[in-house]
Design a protein around this motif. Structure first.
Motif, PDB file in Angstrom:
ATOM      1  N   PRO A 174       7.373   1.581 -10.515  1.00 11.62           N
ATOM      2  CA  PRO A 174       6.784   1.492  -9.179  1.00 11.62           C
ATOM      3  C   PRO A 174       7.791   1.848  -8.090  1.00 11.62           C
ATOM      4  O   PRO A 174       8.994   1.597  -8.234  1.00 11.62           O
ATOM      5  CB  PRO A 174       6.434   0.009  -9.075  1.00 11.62           C
ATOM      6  N   ILE A 175       7.301   2.455  -7.021  1.00 10.51           N
ATOM      7  CA  ILE A 175       8.092   2.592  -5.797  1.00 10.51           C
ATOM      8  C   ILE A 175       7.206   2.177  -4.639  1.00 10.51           C
ATOM      9  O   ILE A 175       6.135   2.755  -4.427  1.00 10.51           O
ATOM     10  CB  ILE A 175       8.573   4.048  -5.574  1.00 10.51           C
ATOM     11  N   MET A 176       7.631   1.171  -3.905  1.00 14.01           N
ATOM     12  CA  MET A 176       6.883   0.729  -2.732  1.00 14.01           C
ATOM     13  C   MET A 176       7.610   1.245  -1.494  1.00 14.01           C
ATOM     14  O   MET A 176       8.782   0.920  -1.281  1.00 14.01           O
ATOM     15  CB  MET A 176       6.848  -0.802  -2.685  1.00 14.01           C
ATOM     16  N   ALA A 177       6.929   2.050  -0.699  1.00 16.11           N
ATOM     17  CA  ALA A 177       7.533   2.582   0.523  1.00 16.11           C
ATOM     18  C   ALA A 177       6.395   2.892   1.457  1.00 16.11           C
ATOM     19  O   ALA A 177       5.428   3.552   1.060  1.00 16.11           O
ATOM     20  CB  ALA A 177       8.334   3.846   0.218  1.00 16.11           C
ATOM     21  N   ASP A 178       6.478   2.425   2.697  1.00 14.91           N
ATOM     22  CA  ASP A 178       5.337   2.575   3.601  1.00 14.91           C
ATOM     23  C   ASP A 178       5.713   3.060   4.995  1.00 14.91           C
ATOM     24  O   ASP A 178       4.874   3.071   5.887  1.00 14.91           O
ATOM     25  CB  ASP A 178       4.548   1.265   3.690  1.00 14.91           C
ATOM     26  N   ASP A 179       6.966   3.473   5.188  1.00 22.75           N
ATOM     27  CA  ASP A 179       7.301   3.924   6.540  1.00 22.75           C
ATOM     28  C   ASP A 179       6.937   5.388   6.731  1.00 22.75           C
ATOM     29  O   ASP A 179       7.185   6.236   5.864  1.00 22.75           O
ATOM     30  CB  ASP A 179       8.785   3.717   6.853  1.00 22.75           C
ATOM     31  N   VAL A 180       6.376   5.661   7.897  1.00 20.39           N
ATOM     32  CA  VAL A 180       5.878   6.990   8.216  1.00 20.39           C
ATOM     33  C   VAL A 180       6.997   8.040   8.139  1.00 20.39           C
ATOM     34  O   VAL A 180       6.743   9.216   7.862  1.00 20.39           O
ATOM     35  CB  VAL A 180       5.178   6.930   9.608  1.00 20.39           C
ATOM     36  N   ASN A 181       8.242   7.600   8.319  1.00 15.81           N
ATOM     37  CA  ASN A 181       9.372   8.526   8.259  1.00 15.81           C
ATOM     38  C   ASN A 181       9.738   8.977   6.850  1.00 15.81           C
ATOM     39  O   ASN A 181      10.577   9.860   6.682  1.00 15.81           O
ATOM     40  CB  ASN A 181      10.615   7.875   8.878  1.00 15.81           C
ATOM     41  N   GLU A 182       9.194   8.313   5.842  1.00 21.30           N
ATOM     42  CA  GLU A 182       9.630   8.685   4.498  1.00 21.30           C
ATOM     43  C   GLU A 182       8.516   8.819   3.464  1.00 21.30           C
ATOM     44  O   GLU A 182       8.787   9.246   2.338  1.00 21.30           O
ATOM     45  CB  GLU A 182      10.683   7.692   3.982  1.00 21.30           C
ATOM     46  N   VAL A 183       7.276   8.448   3.809  1.00 14.38           N
ATOM     47  CA  VAL A 183       6.258   8.426   2.764  1.00 14.38           C
ATOM     48  C   VAL A 183       5.965   9.799   2.162  1.00 14.38           C
ATOM     49  O   VAL A 183       5.689   9.897   0.961  1.00 14.38           O
ATOM     50  CB  VAL A 183       4.941   7.747   3.224  1.00 14.38           C
ATOM     51  N   SER A 184       6.032  10.851   2.964  1.00 13.31           N
ATOM     52  CA  SER A 184       5.793  12.184   2.398  1.00 13.31           C
ATOM     53  C   SER A 184       6.896  12.558   1.418  1.00 13.31           C
ATOM     54  O   SER A 184       6.624  13.030   0.303  1.00 13.31           O
ATOM     55  CB  SER A 184       5.739  13.241   3.502  1.00 13.31           C
ATOM     56  N   ASP A 185       8.136  12.329   1.833  1.00  6.07           N
ATOM     57  CA  ASP A 185       9.268  12.635   0.951  1.00  6.07           C
ATOM     58  C   ASP A 185       9.212  11.786  -0.327  1.00  6.07           C
ATOM     59  O   ASP A 185       9.534  12.248  -1.412  1.00  6.07           O
ATOM     60  CB  ASP A 185      10.591  12.355   1.680  1.00  6.07           C
ATOM     61  N   MET A 186       8.854  10.526  -0.147  1.00  5.23           N
ATOM     62  CA  MET A 186       8.803   9.640  -1.311  1.00  5.23           C
ATOM     63  C   MET A 186       7.721  10.096  -2.284  1.00  5.23           C
ATOM     64  O   MET A 186       7.921  10.150  -3.488  1.00  5.23           O
ATOM     65  CB  MET A 186       8.550   8.198  -0.851  1.00  5.23           C
ATOM     66  N   GLN A 187       6.543  10.419  -1.734  1.00 10.02           N
ATOM     67  CA  GLN A 187       5.453  10.875  -2.594  1.00 10.02           C
ATOM     68  C   GLN A 187       5.871  12.131  -3.350  1.00 10.02           C
ATOM     69  O   GLN A 187       5.530  12.301  -4.522  1.00 10.02           O
ATOM     70  CB  GLN A 187       4.189  11.135  -1.758  1.00 10.02           C
TER      71      GLN A 187
END
Lengths: 268, 268, 268
Positions: C37-50
């Protein structure tokens, strides 16, 4: 040094600005190891909260704009008051934002300890203003074969950052500028529960603040204590759910005698 | 009064705006005691959500600007609909921001119950507009020696705030304007797990809304029920991790008969 | 199809933007079923994380303005990269805000799977632009009596939304446009712990991304696997606390052979 006895006697207050995934475990493991947790992340109160605490843990696991400002404010106050500050740069390197925030934190706050896995530590080196010229490209998963090189590298990093560096993994390496430990505690199954890293930062802060006379040993023993608690838990665990709960049980039952017996911590 | 039977039969919906440290435990203990939890904190929906619920718990453990507005909105809606509202002023007094937010909440929302430890309750008294002139300086950890004074004081506070007051600690004191209970349930080890206070607020709201004919008894029994669940759990706990899980087990198995047998709750 | 073996071998990275109530359980169950799992919800990184993950779970349980924007950004990136996206519309229909956000998500992101209980799915139908003209008024708790009608309806909904639809309840119904499963795994007691639905979405994403050759079967088996894990846990549970932990234990011990033996999953 009776790190656990000291922690239980002094019961330091550990202020955590940490992710919402494992925050409950971090609070419970801090209590289990003998300290007291306070979680507070609003910019309106983090300085005041840090002022009544004894240490600060900054964990960027679920960072966002709101809490990053709080991390910096709390960090500056902790620095001012000479409270130990621990950085757990969760996922540094995974996204540009995480890397950039970590860089900003390192620029604005002095960290007494930086604890991360090998890829997080590498990302810090490649992106920090302070570590320009350090060649981390050779840094890889720590094995007994590359242990001495890793230790030399980590000592250099510790000198540059003026922080104790703890690199976690199957073999943990814990160094200051001059001295090094490596640790073999822990089990593979611990990788199948979330939060062991976050929890170790909480225990680290607790031991560190209660044992100022030998900081490196306190940090090294905190890493060993989490690993040992996992080993103890695994003996009776029925799966990863009970491994998780048993790890907290084991930490709450740990004393210095048990820790000394179970330690796989070596000076190098 | 069969508080637990009534709770399990009516299964009230308890809306919680609470901290992210213990929120999972609060949800699970509300389910365990026979009610249903809803956690929702966005300003765009808290009024609507409260309107379909039966009670509101406001816990400021990890307060921030975003959720404070939501607390006030939800509280006003609950007041309008005559839904019971419970305040758990976690850490009130620890920072000026927490104290100020608590003051604002007390100014804008009527609370049916205020539940806190002695220092939180003192901070409320020293800072509330409503309690000017009340001398809380003598208020200290409740013992059998100062019990009667504490009760007199708490009754006065209940009259001024028009709220049931529950002061938690080794001896819990629960008062309205005219009547008082004290409670000796609970164990020292419960202080080594996070969230017992937050959980008790969830059970309190659940019992309260399901037992409107005797609110003080419902509140007092909720405090006793958490303490008793901790006592039951401790009998088989292997450490603080399993104490935590066993407390939820015990609450899920509790009925009025077991509660009556285990109660250490006394009218005074 | 060895769904579990495939999941454990491929160990996909599942990015979750989920509620803070059950996020720890979601992370632990994803690990328990063989993924990460990776939990990340900040608008500054969600695209990169996905972009570095293999799937996305969007759960609106504690939605707020900040995370809704992140959900849409991450969803668009996942769509662009052909990563499976799962929607868990928790509480859709409970407040206008939740319904409106769900509508917006459905307008801007394509979901490979929509998983919800009957009232959430009904709320989606009544409010989606895409489902105008679909009569959901007859849709009710699924029983063996209305099973065939429900399946016909769900297939139609699947065709319109171009999503696999999983309707959870005592009888679960899982359909794509042409095929259907129903599932009888699970126990009543699971309704007394929070997060079983959220956890099932995490397992669903994990199985789905690791088993692209038969998506419907992967989804159906994830729903069955959570139910079966609950059944196994209940055999030794002492209450709802240990039921919760035991469910994660059971999932971590599950393999395809055990799953096949315990399955109550039927094609229809």
């Amino acid at each position: 040094m009776d790190v656990i006895k000291n922690t239980r006697e002094k019961c330091p207050l550990v202020h955590c600005i940490t992710n919402y995934v494992t925050v409950n475990d971090v609070a419970n493991i801090i209590l289990a190891c003998g300290a007291s947790p306070i979680m507070a992340d609003d910019v309106n109160e983090v300085s005041d909260m840090q002022a009544i605490c004894n240490a600060l843990v900054i964990n960027i696991g679920t960072l966002n704009a709101r809490t990053v400002d709080s991390m910096i404010l709390a960090g500056k106050m902790a620095n001012k008051l000479n409270h130990p500050v621990i950085l757990d740069p969760v996922g540094c390197g995974a996204t540009p934002y995480r890397t950039e925030v970590t860089k900003k934190l390192l620029d604005e706050v002095h960290f007494d300890v930086i604890k991360g896995n090998i890829s997080e530590i590498k990302a810090i080196i490649f992106n920090s203003n302070k570590t320009q010229g350090v060649d981390a490209s050779a840094l890889d998963l720590v094995t007994m074969d590359n242990l001495d090189e890793t230790i030399e590298f980590t000592k250099k990093l510790s000198k540059i950052t003026n922080s104790i560096i703890a690199i976690t993994g199957p073999i943990d390496v814990i160094c200051d500028e001059n001295n090094a430990y490596y640790c073999l505690n822990g089990t593979k199954a611990m990788g199948k529960i979330t939060g062991t890293g976050c929890m170790s930062a909480g225990v680290l802060a607790s031991y560190l603040v209660a044992n100022p006379e030998n900081k490196l040993e306190a940090v090294a023993k905190s890493i060993a204590a989490i690993g040992l608690s996992g080993e103890i838990s695994e003996m009776n665990a029925q799966g990863t759910g009970s491994l998780h709960i048993g790890l907290i049980d084991a930490m709450s039952n740990l004393d210095d005698e048990k820790l000394e017996k179970g330690l796989k911590l070596y000076e190098r």
